[in-house]
Every structure is written in C-alpha cells, then in structure tokens.
Design an enzyme around this catalytic site. Structure first.
Site, PDB file in Angstrom:
ATOM      1  NE  ARG A  80       0.314  51.042   8.825  1.00 22.72           N
ATOM      2  CZ  ARG A  80       1.003  51.205   7.561  1.00 22.72           C
ATOM      3  NH1 ARG A  80       0.519  51.755   6.632  1.00 22.72           N
ATOM      4  NH2 ARG A  80       2.313  50.690   7.592  1.00 22.72           N
TER       5      ARG A  80
ATOM      6  CG  ASN B  71      11.030  48.770  -0.454  1.00 18.33           C
ATOM      7  OD1 ASN B  71      11.455  49.076   0.845  1.00 18.33           O
ATOM      8  ND2 ASN B  71       9.899  48.902  -0.915  1.00 18.33           N
TER       9      ASN B  71
ATOM     10  CG  HIS C  38       2.081  55.212  -0.056  1.00 16.81           C
ATOM     11  ND1 HIS C  38       0.929  55.005   0.830  1.00 16.81           N
ATOM     12  CD2 HIS C  38       2.659  53.902   0.421  1.00 16.81           C
ATOM     13  CE1 HIS C  38       0.914  53.713   1.396  1.00 16.81           C
ATOM     14  NE2 HIS C  38       1.876  53.119   1.247  1.00 16.81           N
TER      15      HIS C  38
ATOM     16  NE  ARG D 285       9.124  52.905   0.369  1.00 14.99           N
ATOM     17  CZ  ARG D 285       8.186  52.278   1.047  1.00 14.99           C
ATOM     18  NH1 ARG D 285       8.031  51.082   1.119  1.00 14.99           N
ATOM     19  NH2 ARG D 285       6.967  53.060   1.456  1.00 14.99           N
TER      20      ARG D 285
END
Ligand code: ADP
Length: 392
Positions: free
Chosen positions: A236, A7, A177, A88
C-alpha cells in the site's frame, strides 16, 4: 474454558483455540484457497504441523474441516468443548463501541458496513455464518478492528472534507489493527507499571499502522477511512496527494477504482523497490546495495518518524514507542532507521538489545523515551472479549 479465535478472509479461515482464562494457545491453523480443488488445511498441535490438500467448496466446508480436524488430532473430544467463538471483524463503523455477541441484527449490521470495507467485512460475515451454522448453541462474538480507535475526538477523526460527507456518508477516520494496538499499549503500561502514559504503538506488518495512546485511550491513528491511509506498507502507498488518483486515472486510461487498487496492491515496498512486498527481500537487497530497496525503507521510516513527531506534539510528550507485528518485531534495521530520525526527541536505541527478539526494552539507559519490542497477540484479545461477553 476453550475459546476459538477466528479471522476469516475471502478465501481463508485462520483459527486459534485458546484455553481461557489462562490465555494458553492449544492449537492454531488455517484453511486456505477456499473454493479451490486444491485447498489447504493446516493445523499445528503439540509442536507438530499437519497439512492436507483437498477440495474445499466454501467456508462452511472449511469450518466443518477445522472442527473435525480438532477431534481427529485429539485436541478436543467433542465440539461442545468449545464454549465461545470470537470473530475478527474489520469495520465496525461508529455503530460498534465494544465487542458484541452476534445476533441476526448484529450480523446484518456487519454486512451493511461492508459497503465501507468491501475487501474485509463480507468475508468476516461469511466466516461468522459458517460457524453459527455448525455451532448454533455456542456464543459467537464480534471483535472489531475499529473499536479501540473510537475514543478519538473529532479534531483527530474528521477530515477537511465537507461536513455532510461525514454526517451522510460516514466519511471519517476509523483506524484499524485496533486489537493489536490495544494489546500492545496495555502490555507497555504493564511493563511501565502505570496507565498514566503516552505511548505510540508501531504495528508494522504487511499492513501497518501507528496509534497514539494516552492514559490507555487511543487519541490518534494513522489508518483512516480505509487501511490505505498512513505510511507506505508492503503493497500500500499510504497517504498521497488525493488529486493523484484522478490524474493517473486519466494518464493510464483507468478508472478511479483501478488506481485505488494499484495504491492498495502494487505500491509500498513492492512499488518503490520493484522487487518484493516482503521486508526480508527488501533487507537482503539493501545489503547488496540496491538503491530502490533502500528507498522503500527510507520513505517508510521517514513517514513513520513524522507521525511519531506529530503524536508527540498531540499528546504533549511521549513515554514509550512500541514495535510490533512481523516487521516491527523482527527488523532491527528498520527500527534503527526510524529511531535514528527521532534523535531530536532524545530517543536512542541500545544497539545490542535492538538485535534481539521477543518482548524487551531496547532503548539505551540515557534515552528519554523507552523503546520496546512487544510481540502482538490479537487472538488473545479476541478470546478475552469472547470470554467476557459470553458470560455476561
Ligand atoms: P500481516 O499480518 O499484515 O500479513 P505480518 O505481521 O505477518 O503481516 O508481517 C509480515 C511481514 O513481516 C513481511 O513483510 C515479512 O517479511 C516480515 N518479517 C517476518 N519475519 C521477518 C524477519 N525475520 N525479518 C524481517 N522481516 C520479517
């Protein structure tokens, strides 16, 4: 066979080496602060953690360091022991409906899709390039966050914006996700012994999203065109009235992009509480009676419960709610606050089981909907697809 799950971020590379098909983690680690004179390389092996501080110029140097580290710590004897690398990738657009072997064309497409995911895809692509250079003969596979959500239908993924925005600019809900939502929903089905289920997965970490999964296929999710949509997260805002952006740009004499940055980085737990983006800090402040910390959890719990209610209607029922990721797996307080708001659906927690950790059923015997904690494992999903595709 040994498979590496990677990742890559703009200044970091997280990695795990897994023994497949046993799905056993051999080692994990992270290269952080790439580009700095004081970068960090951490590798965990055999219950020990090794940390080095050193200059790391770029991702290529980071990858070299990881591979040398694996040999130095006797994790592998030769880099050729690694038979596949899975990466990823955050945004696969509508183009990628499955994970895929990375060719020059695939890499270019990932870079092009970076227009829609400027914080993620360019960094993912940099990681891919670095690994391809060092391991040119090893199959490299891209595993997209968006693929699991590609089964949504138009009524779910289109916005009420001009249709040409979709056809010409790709404006639609993509969801993120995906590997986590897939892993957890599949695991929930295993635990329930059937795939004919209606499941909501609550992935609540620093970034957070929900998905509605009917008979194994995703039908709805809370993140949208970008990971900003949905409910409030660590930093967020989640969904707000879109007109606020222009209004606040005017009030603060900032650009629309500046306001979007505030909505991404200075909102959520951090913005509401004024304290921290970390759920542990929020919990500690709630204990001390801090009102705004309480509000940070309350607003999030309310919106999550609202989404679950709408998914209940959309799927025509609900068999299980699954909690996963840093907060979902570890915060009994937030889980209780969410489930309390769903009492009308006949959902009820067993308060003692809710205090425990690890994979388990936490609903009461009389609850009409099962509630599970299911620790997510995105790396296993990446390794599974990498193994599948590198042997086709
Ligand atoms: P991401 O991968 O999006 O960065 P994670 O899934 O790692 O996020 O989740 C990070 C969040 O998990 C942080 O807000 C952290 O406070 C929270 N968390 C981790 N451990 C606990 C705990 N024991 N109790 C409450 N929250 C926790």
């Amino acid at each position: 066979m040994k498979i590496m799950a990677v990742n890559a971020g703009s200044s970091s590379i997280k990695f795990q080496l897994l023994e497949m098909p046993a799905e056993k983690q051999i080692t994990s680690g992270i290269v952080e602060r790439i580009g700095s004179e004081e970068a960090l390389f951490t590798i965990k092996y055999n219950g020990e953690k090794f940390v080095e501080t050193l200059p790391i110029k770029d991702h290529g140097v980071g990858v070299q360091l990881i591979l040398e580290g694996l040999i130095k710590h006797n994790v592998i004897s030769n880099i050729n022991d690694i038979e596949g690398v899975g990466h990823r990738v955050v945004q696969g657009g509508e183009f990628f409906k499955d994970s895929t072997i990375i060719t020059d064309e695939v890499l270019q497409k990932i870079i092009d899709l970076g227009e829609m995911a400027p914080l993620h895809n360019p960094a993912n692509a940099t990681g891919i390039k670095a690994f391809r250079q060092v391991l040119p003969h090893v199959p490299q596979v891209a595993v997209f966050d968006t693929v699991f959500h590609q089964t949504m239908t138009k009524d779910a993924y289109l916005y009420g914006t001009p249709y040409e925005w979709y056809t010409q600019y790709g404006i639609r809900k993509y969801g993120f996700h995906g590997t986590s939502h897939q892993y957890v929903s599949e695991r929930a089905n295993q635990l329930m012994g059937t795939t004919q289920t209606k499941v909501v997965v609550c992935h609540i970490g620093n970034g957070a999203s929900l998905s509605a999964v009917k008979n194994g296929h995703c039908v709805e999710t809370s993140m949208g065109f970008t990971p900003l949509e949905g409910f409030p997260m660590g930093t967020r805002s989640g969904s707000i009235d879109p007109a606020i952006t222009a209004y606040m740009a005017n009030k603060l004499n900032k650009s629309a992009q500046d306001i979007t940055d505030i909505l991404n980085k200075k909102s959520g737990y951090l913005g509401i509480s004024g304290l921290s983006n970390d759920a542990r800090d929020i919990e500690a402040a709630i204990e001390k009676g801090n009102e705004r910390a309480r509000l940070a959890f309350d607003i999030q719990a309310k919106q999550i419960a609202d989404y679950i209610g709408s998914y209940y209607v959309y799927m025509g029922g609900l068999d299980a709610i699954c909690f996963t990721a840093g907060i979902g797996e570890n915060s009994p307080v937030l889980r209780q606050m969410i489930i309390d708001r769903l009492a009308v659906l006949g959902v009820e927690l067993n308060k003692d089981l809710n205090k425990l950790r690890g994979e388990r059923l936490i609903s009461s015997e009389s609850s009409k909907v099962k509630v599970f904690i299911i620790p997510t494992d995105e790396e296993v999903m990446i390794a599974r697809d990498t193994m599948r595709l590198s042997h086709e």
